[in-house]
Design a protein around this motif. Structure first.
Motif, PDB file in Angstrom:
ATOM      1  N   ASP A 139      12.746   6.599  -1.355  1.00 55.42           N
ATOM      2  CA  ASP A 139      13.479   7.821  -1.678  1.00 55.42           C
ATOM      3  C   ASP A 139      12.617   8.681  -2.602  1.00 55.42           C
ATOM      4  O   ASP A 139      11.537   8.274  -3.050  1.00 55.42           O
ATOM      5  CB  ASP A 139      14.834   7.503  -2.320  1.00 55.42           C
ATOM      6  N   GLY A 140      13.099   9.888  -2.912  1.00 58.12           N
ATOM      7  CA  GLY A 140      12.294  10.834  -3.679  1.00 58.12           C
ATOM      8  C   GLY A 140      11.935  10.349  -5.058  1.00 58.12           C
ATOM      9  O   GLY A 140      10.804  10.542  -5.532  1.00 58.12           O
ATOM     10  N   ASP A 141      12.888   9.684  -5.753  1.00 57.76           N
ATOM     11  CA  ASP A 141      12.630   9.198  -7.109  1.00 57.76           C
ATOM     12  C   ASP A 141      11.519   8.157  -7.133  1.00 57.76           C
ATOM     13  O   ASP A 141      10.602   8.222  -7.961  1.00 57.76           O
ATOM     14  CB  ASP A 141      13.908   8.590  -7.706  1.00 57.76           C
ATOM     15  N   LEU A 142      11.598   7.184  -6.211  1.00 57.81           N
ATOM     16  CA  LEU A 142      10.586   6.126  -6.188  1.00 57.81           C
ATOM     17  C   LEU A 142       9.231   6.686  -5.764  1.00 57.81           C
ATOM     18  O   LEU A 142       8.194   6.317  -6.332  1.00 57.81           O
ATOM     19  CB  LEU A 142      11.019   5.004  -5.247  1.00 57.81           C
ATOM     20  N   ALA A 143       9.226   7.578  -4.804  1.00 53.39           N
ATOM     21  CA  ALA A 143       7.968   8.185  -4.346  1.00 53.39           C
ATOM     22  C   ALA A 143       7.277   8.911  -5.494  1.00 53.39           C
ATOM     23  O   ALA A 143       6.042   8.865  -5.628  1.00 53.39           O
ATOM     24  CB  ALA A 143       8.238   9.147  -3.186  1.00 53.39           C
ATOM     25  N   ALA A 144       8.071   9.555  -6.362  1.00 58.29           N
ATOM     26  CA  ALA A 144       7.492  10.268  -7.510  1.00 58.29           C
ATOM     27  C   ALA A 144       6.895   9.286  -8.514  1.00 58.29           C
ATOM     28  O   ALA A 144       5.853   9.562  -9.124  1.00 58.29           O
ATOM     29  CB  ALA A 144       8.567  11.124  -8.181  1.00 58.29           C
ATOM     30  N   LYS A 145       7.551   8.129  -8.680  1.00 55.51           N
ATOM     31  CA  LYS A 145       7.080   7.143  -9.660  1.00 55.51           C
ATOM     32  C   LYS A 145       5.763   6.487  -9.232  1.00 55.51           C
ATOM     33  O   LYS A 145       4.961   6.098 -10.080  1.00 55.51           O
ATOM     34  CB  LYS A 145       8.151   6.074  -9.885  1.00 55.51           C
ATOM     35  N   ARG A 166       0.840  -1.190   0.000  1.00 57.18           N
ATOM     36  CA  ARG A 166       0.000   0.000   0.000  1.00 57.18           C
ATOM     37  C   ARG A 166       0.882   1.250   0.000  1.00 57.18           C
ATOM     38  O   ARG A 166       1.879   1.320   0.722  1.00 57.18           O
ATOM     39  CB  ARG A 166      -0.900   0.015   1.231  1.00 57.18           C
ATOM     40  N   VAL A 167       0.518   2.216  -0.831  1.00 57.56           N
ATOM     41  CA  VAL A 167       1.272   3.467  -0.922  1.00 57.56           C
ATOM     42  C   VAL A 167       0.658   4.494   0.023  1.00 57.56           C
ATOM     43  O   VAL A 167      -0.545   4.766  -0.037  1.00 57.56           O
ATOM     44  CB  VAL A 167       1.265   4.011  -2.366  1.00 57.56           C
ATOM     45  N   ASP A 168       1.506   5.060   0.884  1.00 61.99           N
ATOM     46  CA  ASP A 168       1.047   6.072   1.846  1.00 61.99           C
ATOM     47  C   ASP A 168       2.091   7.190   1.888  1.00 61.99           C
ATOM     48  O   ASP A 168       3.055   7.134   2.659  1.00 61.99           O
ATOM     49  CB  ASP A 168       0.879   5.429   3.229  1.00 61.99           C
ATOM     50  N   GLY A 169       1.926   8.182   1.006  1.00 60.64           N
ATOM     51  CA  GLY A 169       2.917   9.246   0.922  1.00 60.64           C
ATOM     52  C   GLY A 169       4.252   8.703   0.426  1.00 60.64           C
ATOM     53  O   GLY A 169       4.345   8.173  -0.672  1.00 60.64           O
ATOM     54  N   ASP A 170       5.276   8.806   1.289  1.00 62.39           N
ATOM     55  CA  ASP A 170       6.587   8.285   0.909  1.00 62.39           C
ATOM     56  C   ASP A 170       6.883   6.946   1.591  1.00 62.39           C
ATOM     57  O   ASP A 170       8.043   6.540   1.725  1.00 62.39           O
ATOM     58  CB  ASP A 170       7.691   9.293   1.242  1.00 62.39           C
ATOM     59  N   THR A 171       5.821   6.251   2.008  1.00 64.79           N
ATOM     60  CA  THR A 171       5.981   4.961   2.691  1.00 64.79           C
ATOM     61  C   THR A 171       5.238   3.859   1.948  1.00 64.79           C
ATOM     62  O   THR A 171       4.118   4.058   1.460  1.00 64.79           O
ATOM     63  CB  THR A 171       5.449   5.047   4.139  1.00 64.79           C
ATOM     64  N   LEU A 172       5.873   2.690   1.856  1.00 65.70           N
ATOM     65  CA  LEU A 172       5.233   1.486   1.317  1.00 65.70           C
ATOM     66  C   LEU A 172       4.926   0.550   2.477  1.00 65.70           C
ATOM     67  O   LEU A 172       5.836   0.186   3.248  1.00 65.70           O
ATOM     68  CB  LEU A 172       6.154   0.776   0.315  1.00 65.70           C
ATOM     69  N   HIS A 173       3.652   0.162   2.608  1.00 62.98           N
ATOM     70  CA  HIS A 173       3.248  -0.776   3.660  1.00 62.98           C
ATOM     71  C   HIS A 173       3.215  -2.185   3.068  1.00 62.98           C
ATOM     72  O   HIS A 173       2.269  -2.560   2.372  1.00 62.98           O
ATOM     73  CB  HIS A 173       1.877  -0.394   4.222  1.00 62.98           C
ATOM     74  N   LEU A 174       4.278  -2.983   3.325  1.00 61.94           N
ATOM     75  CA  LEU A 174       4.348  -4.377   2.885  1.00 61.94           C
ATOM     76  C   LEU A 174       3.698  -5.273   3.936  1.00 61.94           C
ATOM     77  O   LEU A 174       3.440  -4.821   5.059  1.00 61.94           O
ATOM     78  CB  LEU A 174       5.806  -4.789   2.653  1.00 61.94           C
ATOM     79  N   PRO A 175       3.435  -6.537   3.612  1.00 59.78           N
ATOM     80  CA  PRO A 175       2.788  -7.414   4.593  1.00 59.78           C
ATOM     81  C   PRO A 175       3.547  -7.526   5.917  1.00 59.78           C
ATOM     82  O   PRO A 175       2.927  -7.699   6.967  1.00 59.78           O
ATOM     83  CB  PRO A 175       2.753  -8.769   3.872  1.00 59.78           C
ATOM     84  N   PHE A 176       4.895  -7.431   5.884  1.00 62.24           N
ATOM     85  CA  PHE A 176       5.670  -7.661   7.096  1.00 62.24           C
ATOM     86  C   PHE A 176       6.338  -6.413   7.657  1.00 62.24           C
ATOM     87  O   PHE A 176       6.771  -6.407   8.812  1.00 62.24           O
ATOM     88  CB  PHE A 176       6.779  -8.696   6.836  1.00 62.24           C
ATOM     89  N   VAL A 177       6.446  -5.359   6.831  1.00 60.93           N
ATOM     90  CA  VAL A 177       7.254  -4.219   7.262  1.00 60.93           C
ATOM     91  C   VAL A 177       6.895  -2.990   6.432  1.00 60.93           C
ATOM     92  O   VAL A 177       6.388  -3.118   5.307  1.00 60.93           O
ATOM     93  CB  VAL A 177       8.762  -4.556   7.098  1.00 60.93           C
ATOM     94  N   ASP A 178       7.168  -1.813   6.988  1.00 64.45           N
ATOM     95  CA  ASP A 178       7.006  -0.561   6.242  1.00 64.45           C
ATOM     96  C   ASP A 178       8.365  -0.121   5.713  1.00 64.45           C
ATOM     97  O   ASP A 178       9.392  -0.222   6.401  1.00 64.45           O
ATOM     98  CB  ASP A 178       6.441   0.539   7.154  1.00 64.45           C
ATOM     99  N   VAL A 179       8.380   0.378   4.479  1.00 64.77           N
ATOM    100  CA  VAL A 179       9.623   0.805   3.832  1.00 64.77           C
ATOM    101  C   VAL A 179       9.485   2.258   3.412  1.00 64.77           C
ATOM    102  O   VAL A 179       8.523   2.629   2.726  1.00 64.77           O
ATOM    103  CB  VAL A 179       9.947  -0.073   2.606  1.00 64.77           C
ATOM    104  N   LEU A 180      10.463   3.088   3.817  1.00 66.24           N
ATOM    105  CA  LEU A 180      10.487   4.495   3.424  1.00 66.24           C
ATOM    106  C   LEU A 180      11.118   4.604   2.035  1.00 66.24           C
ATOM    107  O   LEU A 180      12.199   4.080   1.788  1.00 66.24           O
ATOM    108  CB  LEU A 180      11.293   5.306   4.436  1.00 66.24           C
TER     109      LEU A 180
END
Length: 434
Positions: free
Chosen positions: A264-270, A248-262
């Motif tokens: 970087d700016g390039d990926l967040a823009a994509k 799940r995309v939440d701003g600049d964070t990805l919520h994976l089944p096991f962990v949240d991943v912050l």
């Protein structure tokens, strides 16, 4: 030797369904090209069109710049090695190898035929079997006889149609080495069809990945592995296969089944504007954090359902619930990859030092920069780096040319060395033609 070019090749059967759909490939002189994909993807049909055993519905096939669509197979000067070897049971090994030369009546003297058969037998270590019948040979020996028959023709290119699929795993490994060595030594253009991605990765200068008759990506094995163009290629290349996790995309964070991943700016823009993406993680990129290895990354502690210890490595299996919004996409991908619809689970390739056991809450870590992020609708790889892909392509082409140059130098050196009586068998003992 020759170059082979396929321009917008299409093959349709009576019902109008395109078994091969608009495939274009440019195969360089001396290149080892692999056609790979799951069952029914059109790879064997494409090969049969190149050799002339299937008509081309539309598009152009060029060999050394000459259009050959309407030429008969015998006029294309291509040698094909079939899955079932296609040996004549009533002929000896030597006679089977010589058969295409005798078929060209009057073009080769008896002395020339004998010399070519002997040269092929020396290369493939078949000297001691020349008087035997195919029924008395092992599967690997029969395959080498079929390869010998292809060699003596002095063809412009070799075509292989799943030649190792009838062999056991150990023999397949041995024959891969034989084929790779022979191709480099002869420097001959080769097209090789397989459904086995291990063969594709170990043999090919470049690999063309097909899905339902459509070319997905054609690149070096390393580029396919590190910079796959879409979900299908990423899932097909690699063993164990890449893990696909809903995020799940939440701003600049990805919520994976096991962990949240912050991000970087390039990926967040994509991924901006998307609610959900699919994250791809190679099993070997996830490590056991308790081993103390220095890895910059994110840690998480999932419960391990099952483990498999293989001596030099260990696999851990961690089930998870797929988000309902991507479950259909993952199930479709699984079917495309010839999967069996097993439950969703993450595979982790752990170091053999790891002491993780089934039922444990394992402390794991991975570097987010190694993630691939895919659009769940189109399947496109949003994190593919075209500049890195181009650099890998340049390096791979340089390595291919260097390998051909080395093989030519070794061949020239061996041809200037006085021949010894008899060959050497695989156990180091002497052998000579019967």
């Amino acid at each position: 030797m020759s170059s082979i070019e396929l321009k917008n090749i299409v093959k349709k059967y009576g019902d109008g369904f395109p078994a091969v759909n608009d495939v274009s490939l440019d195969i360089a002189d001396g290149e080892f090209m692999i056609l790979v994909g799951p069952s029914g993807c059109g790879k064997s049909t494409l090969l049969r069109m190149v050799v002339g055993l299937e008509d081309i519905t539309s598009g152009d096939l060029l060999i050394n710049g000459k259009r050959v669509n309407d030429l008969a197979p015998r006029d294309r000067n291509l040698s094909m090695v079939f899955q079932n070897y296609a040996l004549y049971p009533h002929l000896t090994v030597g006679e089977n190898i010589a058969f295409p030369l005798r078929l060209a009546k009057g073009q080769h003297s008896e002395e020339e035929i004998k010399s070519k058969v002997q040269a092929a037998a020396d290369m493939l270590e078949l000297n001691e079997h020349l008087e035997r019948k195919p029924a008395n040979l092992s599967g690997g020996q029969r395959q080498r006889v079929a390869m010998g028959r292809a060699i003596v023709r002095d063809a412009d290119a070799f075509l292989f149609d799943e030649p190792l699929s009838n062999l056991d795993a150990k023999l397949r490994g041995q024959m891969r080495t034989e084929i790779a060595r022979m191709q480099r030594r002869l420097g001959i253009t080769t097209i090789y069809v397989t459904h086995d991605q291990t063969e594709a990765m170990t043999l090919g200068d470049r690999v063309a990945v097909l899905k339902k008759g459509v070319l997905q990506q054609c690149a070096s094995p390393r580029e396919l592995y590190e910079q796959p163009i879409n979900l299908f290629v990423a899932g097909f290349i690699g063993s164990p296969p890449m893990n696909f996790l809903p995020a799940r995309v939440d701003g600049d964070t990805l919520h994976l089944p096991f962990v949240d991943v912050l991000m970087d700016g390039d990926l967040a823009a994509k991924v901006k504007g998307k609610d959900l993406v699919i994250v791809g993680l190679r099993p070997e990129h996830i490590k056991d954090a308790s081993l103390g290895d220095k890895i910059d990354g994110v840690t998480f502690t999932p419960n391990v359902d099952q483990t498999e210890w293989l001596g030099n490595e260990q696999y851990a299996y961690i089930p998870f619930e797929a988000d309902s919004a991507v479950r259909d996409k993952l199930e479709e991908l699984d079917r495309d990859l010839d999967g069996e619809g097993m439950r969703t689970q993450m595979i982790v390739n752990l170091d053999s030092r790891s002491r993780v056991l089934e039922g444990d809450d394992a402390e794991l870590i991975f570097d987010p920069s190694l993630m691939h992020v895919f659009d769940p609708e189109s399947g496109d790889n949003l994190t593919r780096d075209d500049d890195k892909a181009a650099e890998i392509a340049r390096d791979s082409e340089q390595q291919r040319k260097a390998a051909l140059d080395r093989a030519k130098a070794l061949e020239a050196k061996s041809s200037n060395t006085p021949a010894h009586a008899g060959g050497r068998d695989r156990d180091g003992g002497s052998s000579r033609a019967s």
